[in-house]
Structure formats: C-alpha cells, structure tokens
Design a protein around this motif. Structure first.
Motif, mmCIF file in Angstrom:
data_model
loop_
_atom_site.group_PDB
_atom_site.id
_atom_site.type_symbol
_atom_site.label_atom_id
_atom_site.label_comp_id
_atom_site.label_asym_id
_atom_site.label_seq_id
_atom_site.Cartn_x
_atom_site.Cartn_y
_atom_site.Cartn_z
ATOM 1 N N SER A 1 -100.878 19.754 -1.045
ATOM 2 C CA SER A 1 -99.796 20.591 -1.575
ATOM 3 C C SER A 1 -99.487 21.772 -0.655
ATOM 4 O O SER A 1 -100.398 22.384 -0.092
ATOM 5 C CB SER A 1 -100.200 21.113 -2.953
ATOM 6 N N ALA A 2 -98.201 22.075 -0.542
ATOM 7 C CA ALA A 2 -97.784 23.176 0.330
ATOM 8 C C ALA A 2 -96.539 23.831 -0.253
ATOM 9 O O ALA A 2 -95.890 23.276 -1.150
ATOM 10 C CB ALA A 2 -97.508 22.638 1.728
ATOM 11 N N THR A 3 -96.221 25.005 0.293
ATOM 12 C CA THR A 3 -95.044 25.751 -0.186
ATOM 13 C C THR A 3 -93.754 25.024 0.209
ATOM 14 O O THR A 3 -93.757 24.212 1.150
ATOM 15 C CB THR A 3 -95.006 27.145 0.470
ATOM 16 N N PRO A 4 -92.635 25.337 -0.464
ATOM 17 C CA PRO A 4 -91.373 24.680 -0.108
ATOM 18 C C PRO A 4 -91.029 24.843 1.378
ATOM 19 O O PRO A 4 -90.521 23.918 2.018
ATOM 20 C CB PRO A 4 -90.339 25.402 -0.981
ATOM 21 N N GLU A 5 -91.331 26.008 1.966
ATOM 22 C CA GLU A 5 -91.011 26.239 3.379
ATOM 23 C C GLU A 5 -91.822 25.301 4.268
ATOM 24 O O GLU A 5 -91.310 24.675 5.205
ATOM 25 C CB GLU A 5 -91.303 27.695 3.792
ATOM 26 N N ALA A 6 -93.131 25.184 3.958
ATOM 27 C CA ALA A 6 -93.999 24.319 4.763
ATOM 28 C C ALA A 6 -93.589 22.854 4.600
ATOM 29 O O ALA A 6 -93.574 22.086 5.570
ATOM 30 C CB ALA A 6 -95.458 24.515 4.359
ATOM 31 N N VAL A 7 -93.227 22.471 3.366
ATOM 32 C CA VAL A 7 -92.791 21.085 3.121
ATOM 33 C C VAL A 7 -91.531 20.805 3.941
ATOM 34 O O VAL A 7 -91.425 19.776 4.631
ATOM 35 C CB VAL A 7 -92.539 20.850 1.614
ATOM 36 N N ALA A 8 -90.570 21.750 3.894
ATOM 37 C CA ALA A 8 -89.312 21.547 4.626
ATOM 38 C C ALA A 8 -89.589 21.403 6.126
ATOM 39 O O ALA A 8 -88.983 20.559 6.804
ATOM 40 C CB ALA A 8 -88.364 22.706 4.365
ATOM 41 N N ALA A 9 -90.541 22.192 6.640
ATOM 42 C CA ALA A 9 -90.822 22.152 8.086
ATOM 43 C C ALA A 9 -91.415 20.802 8.473
ATOM 44 O O ALA A 9 -90.995 20.183 9.461
ATOM 45 C CB ALA A 9 -91.770 23.294 8.458
ATOM 46 N N VAL A 10 -92.364 20.312 7.677
ATOM 47 C CA VAL A 10 -93.004 19.032 8.047
ATOM 48 C C VAL A 10 -92.023 17.873 7.860
ATOM 49 O O VAL A 10 -92.008 16.915 8.646
ATOM 50 C CB VAL A 10 -94.343 18.843 7.292
ATOM 51 N N GLN A 11 -91.138 17.996 6.859
ATOM 52 C CA GLN A 11 -90.134 16.947 6.663
ATOM 53 C C GLN A 11 -89.147 16.923 7.832
ATOM 54 O O GLN A 11 -88.702 15.864 8.269
ATOM 55 C CB GLN A 11 -89.386 17.167 5.349
ATOM 56 N N ALA A 12 -88.830 18.103 8.350
ATOM 57 C CA ALA A 12 -87.906 18.168 9.490
ATOM 58 C C ALA A 12 -88.535 17.491 10.711
ATOM 59 O O ALA A 12 -87.839 16.873 11.519
ATOM 60 C CB ALA A 12 -87.565 19.629 9.801
ATOM 61 N N ARG A 13 -89.850 17.589 10.834
ATOM 62 C CA ARG A 13 -90.517 16.981 11.993
ATOM 63 C C ARG A 13 -90.617 15.459 11.878
ATOM 64 O O ARG A 13 -90.454 14.744 12.850
ATOM 65 C CB ARG A 13 -91.935 17.554 12.158
ATOM 66 N N HIS A 14 -90.885 14.955 10.643
ATOM 67 C CA HIS A 14 -91.211 13.518 10.536
ATOM 68 C C HIS A 14 -90.276 12.728 9.625
ATOM 69 O O HIS A 14 -90.392 11.502 9.562
ATOM 70 C CB HIS A 14 -92.637 13.350 9.980
ATOM 71 N N GLY A 15 -89.433 13.386 8.859
ATOM 72 C CA GLY A 15 -88.575 12.667 7.898
ATOM 73 C C GLY A 15 -89.193 12.744 6.507
ATOM 74 O O GLY A 15 -90.394 12.582 6.348
ATOM 75 N N ARG A 16 -88.341 12.956 5.500
ATOM 76 C CA ARG A 16 -88.829 13.206 4.146
ATOM 77 C C ARG A 16 -89.619 12.033 3.566
ATOM 78 O O ARG A 16 -90.752 12.170 3.120
ATOM 79 C CB ARG A 16 -87.629 13.509 3.238
ATOM 80 N N ASP A 17 -89.020 10.861 3.611
ATOM 81 C CA ASP A 17 -89.674 9.725 2.954
ATOM 82 C C ASP A 17 -90.937 9.312 3.703
ATOM 83 O O ASP A 17 -91.953 8.968 3.094
ATOM 84 C CB ASP A 17 -88.706 8.537 2.850
ATOM 85 N N ALA A 18 -90.855 9.368 5.045
ATOM 86 C CA ALA A 18 -92.013 8.939 5.841
ATOM 87 C C ALA A 18 -93.204 9.850 5.581
ATOM 88 O O ALA A 18 -94.337 9.390 5.412
ATOM 89 C CB ALA A 18 -91.647 8.943 7.321
ATOM 90 N N VAL A 19 -92.949 11.143 5.499
ATOM 91 C CA VAL A 19 -94.079 12.055 5.295
ATOM 92 C C VAL A 19 -94.625 11.917 3.876
ATOM 93 O O VAL A 19 -95.845 11.891 3.660
ATOM 94 C CB VAL A 19 -93.707 13.514 5.681
ATOM 95 N N GLY A 20 -93.720 11.772 2.899
ATOM 96 C CA GLY A 20 -94.170 11.598 1.512
ATOM 97 C C GLY A 20 -95.046 10.359 1.386
ATOM 98 O O GLY A 20 -96.131 10.390 0.814
ATOM 99 N N HIS A 21 -94.595 9.274 1.994
ATOM 100 C CA HIS A 21 -95.333 8.014 1.906
ATOM 101 C C HIS A 21 -96.700 8.138 2.608
ATOM 102 O O HIS A 21 -97.723 7.690 2.078
ATOM 103 C CB HIS A 21 -94.500 6.908 2.544
ATOM 104 N N ALA A 22 -96.692 8.750 3.783
ATOM 105 C CA ALA A 22 -97.956 8.867 4.535
ATOM 106 C C ALA A 22 -98.979 9.668 3.735
ATOM 107 O O ALA A 22 -100.162 9.311 3.661
ATOM 108 C CB ALA A 22 -97.686 9.525 5.893
ATOM 109 N N ILE A 23 -98.525 10.735 3.097
ATOM 110 C CA ILE A 23 -99.465 11.574 2.328
ATOM 111 C C ILE A 23 -99.944 10.820 1.090
ATOM 112 O O ILE A 23 -101.130 10.853 0.750
ATOM 113 C CB ILE A 23 -98.817 12.933 1.977
#
Ligand SMILES: Nc1ncnc2c1ncn2[C@@H]1O[C@H](COP(=O)(O)OP(=O)(O)OP(=O)(O)O)[C@@H](O)[C@H]1O
Ligand SMILES: O=C(O)[C@@H](O)C(=O)CO
Length: 425
Positions: A318-340
C-alpha cells in the motif's frame, strides 16, 4: 437445496461483506469462490454468494462469468438474483456494472431493475441519485484516487447511463419515504417508458427495507450490502425464509501463526497499517522491485518466516495516491496492479506453506489473487470483525482448516488488524 436468494459479487471482499450482511439478517449463507464445482459439499442454505473477480476485467468476460453464475444460481431455485457491486460504485465508463446488469436483465426478462449502492452502516448513502461517502460526494471522497477505477462523478444516474444500453431513471427519496406502493408505482411508470433501470435513493436502513420489499418481487436487483439487507429482511418478513440466529460458524480454533497482507491503497487501509506498526512487525514492499521480478516476494518471505513464531506480521504494498500515480506512470496502471497482486499471491502461498492458517487480506483485487492462489473453494461466515468484514472459515481448502478475513479497502476501524486477530483464533 432451493435457494431463496442468489447473489453474484464482483469481488471477493464484497462477497464476504454481503455474506456477512445476509447472515446477520437471518439467512443461512455460504460464499463460494466462482461457480462451485459439482462435488463441493455445501450445507443447507438460504443464500449463496458466488464471488467473482470481475470488477476490473474486460466487460465481455465479466458478462460471461456473471451469466455462468446466474445460470448456476437459478438452477438451484433462486428466483431473485442480486448482482453485488461496490458501495462506492467502483467501475469505469466501459463497465462493468452496466454491461453485466444489461445481460442479466435480458436473461431473466426483467422490465425494471432497482439499483443502489447505499450501505448506511458504512456511510454510503444515495440522495437524488448522488452517492455520498460519509459527508462528501463520491467524486470528492478518497475514491477519486482509486488505483484502478478512480470515481469522478457522484451522479449515479449519469454513471450507469454511460455504461448501460438501457435508459436509467431515478426513484427519489421522497418516493421511497412514501413506502413500497409508491416505489412500485414509480418503477412501473419508468418501465412503461422503456427505462430499464433506476437508481433508487436510500439514506437509512428503513429505506432499504422498503426497497427490499419491492426488489424481492422482481427477478434481479443491483446493489451493495444495503440492498442485501433489504432483500434479506423482506424474505424474512414475508415468511419466505425462516430467520436463523447468526451465531457465527466460527468452529474450533485453528491456532498457529497469523499474517496480514495489504494491497489496498485506500485511506482507511493506510491508517490501519500505520496503527499496526505499533503492535507487529511491518514490511513495506517496493513496487518497482516487484515489477522487476520475484526477488521482492522472496525477500518478503525470508523476512516473515523467522518472525511468525513471535506473533503476527504484516506485509504491505500500500502507498499514498502520489506514490501510486508515480509507479503507474513508470510501468502502466494495469501492469503494476497485476504484478503486485501476483506478488501478494506468491507471498500468501509461501506463508501458508510455512504454517500460516490465520490470514487477513486488505483489498478486493488483492484478496481475489490470494484466495485464487490458495485454491479455497468457499467460506462459511463467522463473527463480524467490523461492519462488512466477517471472519471466514475456509471450506474445502487444500491447506486444510483456515480462517481468513477479506477486508474491503475502505472498511474497518483504525485498529482493524488487531481487532481481526483477536477474533481469529
Ligand atoms: N504501491 C502500489 N502502487 C500501485 N498499485 C498498487 C500498489 N499497491 C497495491 N496496488 C494495486 O492497487 C490495487 C488495489 O486494489 P484492491 O482491490 O486490492 O484494493 P481496494 O480497491 O482498496 O479494495 P476494495 O476493492 O475492497 O475496495 C491492486 O490492483 C493492487 O495490486
Ligand atoms: O460494497 C463495498 O464497499 C465492499 O463490499 C466492496 O465491494 C469493496 O470491494
């Protein structure tokens, strides 16, 4: 077994929330994971909640899985089917609430479907078609920052109309307050105009009781646990179901090591993790390292295993909305959600192999990935930990006797993890 009520839930935590509500309202209820296999031994029950992981998948797939569940439920005698959605209406303009509702409605030939995510016990109320989360409209609530389906419109008539092929109307609170006959008349008026679905306002449980009475006369409804409450009370009050005291089928203590996994990034879960830091070891996962490969989950297991004999541990992505947005920008929303989610499933599997039999999971998608990996076919509902979150006893799990709690991201008080562990013996 002839079911008084069949339910299809679009995620696993939501399913346990609904199973909890139905049980507390007097219905003998079981939660299954997916459509049950023919050889799964189910007890005699009034309601079955089939849990799907269909909230955030492609709409066509959500429709076909929901239809399969509906066929199974109707085949067991369910006249009414409730499609259980999130109390914060989690979905996108592409679905999946509208497409699934349209398909189920076509299958059962329902002219007018009542739809409400209201669940007052957890602060979800609907007024003039607008969903409130506690004191604020949905689009101002933390759901605006949801990692998978951020909610930017509180007007559910508009939201559902964007997803559905039918027109969507409103049954307002003034009508609900006038009672079941007024709701029947309004629904008939809307259906007469070809409007196939109506968002219905509800602020208090008594509104849901009125709604339940009308909905139970139809073949299909769409809603969160509040709709379940209304339907269950209607089934009991009209004598269709004999109420069974909710003793909570907790059964004998399973004992052994306990662990918590958090993949929800909701404000509630972030606060619960912060509180847990004071009472148990907590490991924060690094999403970038998860994305890079399996090493991060192996690191988590190596960290957890020696600690398990000393008491429960918590592993969180779990991370803050800002941290989530940053990691999603790097890898893509669905890809990062699935990987986690897959990393959480790997960790859960490793923890169970290490002897964990008491497991708490925070987050619906996360719970889905974990429960699937553990190949648990169903649950009996035990005592309530917090509104919408029961202790669940696994039925037919490969690992044997296990208790779990699947916490919806936004549910539970600040001390949720300790509260749950106290009741999960
Ligand atoms: N640090 C992170 N960065 C980006 N995404 C994350 C991070 N941690 C978790 N996620 C992803 O965010 C999603 C959280 O969804 P999940 O359904 O588990 O929680 P939730 O939506 O809060 O719970 P619920 O559906 O019960 O309300 C998952 O896909 C998860 O893998
Ligand atoms: O209705 C809710 O809010 C929950 O049961 C849920 O579905 C969260 O995933």
């Amino acid at each position: 077994m002839t079911l008084a009520l069949g339910c299809i839930a679009d995620d696993y935590t939501g399913a346990s929330d609904l199973a909890n509500t139905l049980t507390r309202a007097g219905l003998r209820t079981v939660q299954t994971i997916g459509v049950p296999a023919d050889d799964l031994a189910l007890p005699e029950v009034d309601a079955v909640v089939v849990s799907l992981k269909s909230r955030s998948i492609e709409a066509g797939l959500a429709v076909s899985r929901s239809r399969a569940a509906e066929t199974w439920l109707r085949g067991r005698g369910a006249r009414h089917v409730l499609f259980k959605i999130c109390s914060t209406f989690d979905s996108t303009d592409a679905g999946n609430i509208g497409p699934v509702m349209d398909a189920l409605r076509a299958d059962c030939g329902e002219a007018g479907v009542l739809v409400t995510p209201a669940f007052p016990e957890t602060g979800r109320t609907v007024y003039q078609g607008n969903l409130f989360v506690a004191a604020v409209p949905l689009n101002e609530s933390p759901l605006k920052d949801h990692p998978l389906n951020p909610m930017h419109d509180s007007n559910l008539v508009r939201v559902l109309a964007r997803q559905s092929k039918t027109q969507v109307g409103l049954v307002d609170l003034a009508t609900v307050t006038r009672g079941a006959d007024a709701v029947r008349a309004r629904l008939a008026e809307l259906s007469g105009k070809g409007i196939g679905a109506a968002i219905i306002d509800a602020v208090f449980d008594r509104d849901l009781e009125t709604i339940g009475l009308v909905a139970a006369e139809h073949r299909l409804s769409v809603g969160a646990s509040g709709m379940g409450l209304g339907l269950a009370r209607a089934l009991v009050s009209t004598g269709k179901v004999k109420s069974t005291a909710a003793g909570g089928k907790a059964g004998a203590a399973v004992g052994g090591p306990a662990a918590c996994l958090a993949g929800s990034c909701s404000q509630a879960t972030l606060q619960q993790i912060a509180r847990a830091e004071a009472v148990m070891p907590v490991l924060h996962l690094d999403p970038d390292r998860i994305f890079a490969g399996r090493e991060e989950s192996e690191r988590a297991l190596a960290w957890a295993k020696p600690r398990l004999t000393g008491g429960p541990v918590l592993i969180a992505s779990s991370a803050t909305p800002e941290a989530v947005a940053a990691v999603q920008a790097r890898h893509g929303r669905d890809a990062v959600g699935h990987a986690i989610e897959q990393a959480m499933a790997d960790i859960a599997e490793g923890l169970v192999q290490a002897g964990v039999r008491r497991l708490i999971v925070a987050g619906g998608e996360t719970s889905g990935a974990v429960v699937d990996r553990l190949r648990i076919p169903g649950f009996l509902v035990g005592v309530e930990i917090a509104a919408g979150v029961p202790v669940l006893r696994a039925v037919g799990a490969e690992a044997g006797d296990m208790v779990l709690a699947l916490k919806s991201g936004n549910f539970g008080g600040p001390e949720f993890f300790s509260d749950a562990l106290r009741l999960m013996r």
